[in-house]
Write an enzyme that holds these catalytic residues in place. Sequence first.
Site: not given
Ligand code: IDP
Length: 160
Positions: A20, A60, A123
């Site tokens: 990212k 997304y 992340n």
């Molecule tokens: P993943 O990337 O580990 O599969 P997902 O739940 O699919 O996780 O979420 C996609 C991305 O959205 C995450 O990697 C993160 O960057 C962002 N994200 C998910 N939940 C949150 C949140 O509660 N706050 C801020 N960003 C979030």
Amino acid sequence: KLSVLNNMAGASERTFIMVKPDGVQRGLVGEVLRRFEQRGYKLVALKMIHPPRALLESHYEEHKGKKFYDPLLAYIGSGPVVAMVWEGLNVITVGRKMLGATDPAKSDPGTLRGDYGIVTGRNIVHGSDSESAAKREIDLWFRPDEVSNWVHTAERWIYE
Ligand code: IDP
């Protein structure tokens, strides 16, 4: 020869991994590549791209309407990302383990997010979470001619 090896069934599994914008800015492209490469996985596609909004909306789509959706699209669209496809046995599941939990605070040390991240909204890496997601994401980010089929000459030292 592939067919001589016993435990290569499933070794053509593929996953979509993306560094990212924060990972790019923080100089972690090489680290992500290094970990997958040294694990023994095969890199079959790689490119840097500043993703347009439409691509991210599609990528997304499952998160549309959630409170983090707009910040998420702003974050991932804020700069170039490094998109890749990795191939190997169980690469989807193992790749997710190598990334760590979505929230870096819950990621074990030794994982990418556990070693380099602090908050969910920064992340560092993305990895497909299922076979259907991997297929969908690879098709979304890469044209077929951008994915290389090549023989990894070390594979008899990686597989049994
Ligand atoms: P993943 O990337 O580990 O599969 P997902 O739940 O699919 O996780 O979420 C996609 C991305 O959205 C995450 O990697 C993160 O960057 C962002 N994200 C998910 N939940 C949150 C949140 O509660 N706050 C801020 N960003 C979030």
